[in-house]
Design a protein around this motif. Sequence first.
Motif, PDB file in Angstrom:
ATOM      1  N   UNK A 147       0.813  -1.211   0.000  1.00 40.08           N
ATOM      2  CA  UNK A 147       0.000   0.000   0.000  1.00 40.08           C
ATOM      3  C   UNK A 147       0.843   1.255   0.000  1.00 40.08           C
ATOM      4  N   UNK A 148       1.969   1.259   0.728  1.00 41.45           N
ATOM      5  CA  UNK A 148       2.868   2.411   0.725  1.00 41.45           C
ATOM      6  C   UNK A 148       3.447   2.648  -0.666  1.00 41.45           C
ATOM      7  N   UNK A 149       3.796   1.562  -1.336  1.00 47.34           N
ATOM      8  CA  UNK A 149       4.293   1.694  -2.709  1.00 47.34           C
ATOM      9  C   UNK A 149       3.237   2.352  -3.585  1.00 47.34           C
ATOM     10  N   UNK A 150       2.004   1.947  -3.434  1.00 46.45           N
ATOM     11  CA  UNK A 150       0.907   2.507  -4.225  1.00 46.45           C
ATOM     12  C   UNK A 150       0.722   4.001  -3.941  1.00 46.45           C
ATOM     13  N   UNK A 151       0.861   4.376  -2.679  1.00 54.60           N
ATOM     14  CA  UNK A 151       0.650   5.769  -2.299  1.00 54.60           C
ATOM     15  C   UNK A 151       1.785   6.665  -2.776  1.00 54.60           C
ATOM     16  N   UNK A 152       3.018   6.202  -2.644  1.00 49.94           N
ATOM     17  CA  UNK A 152       4.166   7.077  -2.870  1.00 49.94           C
ATOM     18  C   UNK A 152       4.717   7.044  -4.290  1.00 49.94           C
ATOM     19  N   UNK A 156       5.311   1.290 -13.742  1.00 50.07           N
ATOM     20  CA  UNK A 156       6.494   0.434 -13.868  1.00 50.07           C
ATOM     21  C   UNK A 156       7.243   0.323 -12.549  1.00 50.07           C
ATOM     22  N   UNK A 157       7.432   1.457 -11.865  1.00 48.96           N
ATOM     23  CA  UNK A 157       8.138   1.438 -10.585  1.00 48.96           C
ATOM     24  C   UNK A 157       7.375   0.631  -9.544  1.00 48.96           C
ATOM     25  N   UNK A 158       6.060   0.779  -9.534  1.00 49.52           N
ATOM     26  CA  UNK A 158       5.254   0.008  -8.599  1.00 49.52           C
ATOM     27  C   UNK A 158       5.406  -1.487  -8.846  1.00 49.52           C
TER      28      UNK A 158
END
Length: 477
Positions: free
Chosen positions: A316-321, A326-328
Amino acid sequence: MDGGKKAERPHGDVAEEDPDRQHALLDEDDGNDKAPRRSKRVASLDVFRGLTVALMILVDGAGGEWPVIGHAPWNGCNLADFVMPFFLFIVGMAIPLSLKRIPDRGRAVRRVVIRTLKLLFWGILLQGGYSHAPDKLTYGVDMKHVRWGGILQRIALAYLVVAVLEIVTKDAKIQDRSSSGFSIFRMYFSQWIVACCILVIYLSLVYGIYVPDWEFRVQNTDSTNYGKVLTVVCGTRGNLSPPCNAVGYIDRKILGINHMYQRPAWRRHRACTDDSPHEGPFRSDAPAWCVAPFEPEGILSSFSAVLSTIIGVHYGHVLVHMKSHTDRLKQWVTMGITLLVIGIILHFSHAIPLNKQLYTFSYICVTAGAAGVVFSILYFLVDILNLHYVFAPLRWIGMNAMLVYVMAAEGIFEGFLNGWYYEGTNNTLVYWVRKHVFVKVWHSTRVGILLYVLFAQILFWALVSGVLHRARIYWKL
């Protein structure tokens, strides 16, 4: 879980949720009580939630006929053993989305506590023994034997711990900061410290507690040993066998043996029945523990299960930030594959076996890794390639997950239908449809039951959820 109608989502936008569209178990409600606004959704999270609910219905309904999809009797990992970790992973992913715009920590904690209490209430009501659906036309439970553990109870505990951890550790200054690489790990380093502490405590207790001999009274009225007091010989430490592990010992001491699950999966263990992995008559030389209770959603195993939710929070943090698809995906897939490899190595090297009942570290790694990979695939197909119509039935289920869980997975709707019988309680609409529309047509009980679950339960409730979605009707929790 979450839901709501999806607005078009530009490439790379961070998912935000409409607070007036909170529909199910644990969603991405942001806590804003002001006027509703249009929002952007991560449709793949709805699809993943719907897929997990559908898997639960499938393994509960057809697992008896198809043991390969049912819970593993002890060590190992079948399809059913992925359901609980997937739920916890999804709950974790939703937490950063639901809390990122609530500046008042006290208010956020109150919301988390209220939702936790609701989950506990429904969990004890549905799995504590009060509900006898769908097969028995009775209800009620002796409080001396009520079951305290269960699926919703474990979700409630994990949600409470991880949501409060997120509230306490999050820094408002970094909520909208774009990140890449391992910077997200550094930003939430304190959460990973807590995760390591949980793991160390769990391993210390599992391998360090001395498990003495124990006894129990047989409660199963169908057993030839009904009413007898049987003794299980242990006197060991660090043992991960069914009768002598520390997980069961702690539950017997704290919950009480009468408040544990009476029909654990280990009844299908090869030491208990010659029909293993199917459930069947116990062997004449079956050990006493085969008829003993065991709580698969017990105290220590639920403590370990918090780690599945923390891993979901990282996704979820990856999704938010992160702004780039591609990075996600790089972050998600890399972490998912790494966890899978670690878990598989631990299992096949015989260091730590895969075990859902004990919620071992290898099991956490394999199931969380699988959840990360599956979600990444769904994210690519649904949110990047926009294949919404292909996955619409699963998305509808995911947006009304609590309703489908209660009515289908817990059998409340079938229990209601079974209450309208003709001449005998076995002559019901559910029984007639299952026998004449599915089993007799295919001349196979196994195939018929499987198709009944797929079409009369999963597809049926997907269509019901779709109709309710169009009417914007959801079960809020």
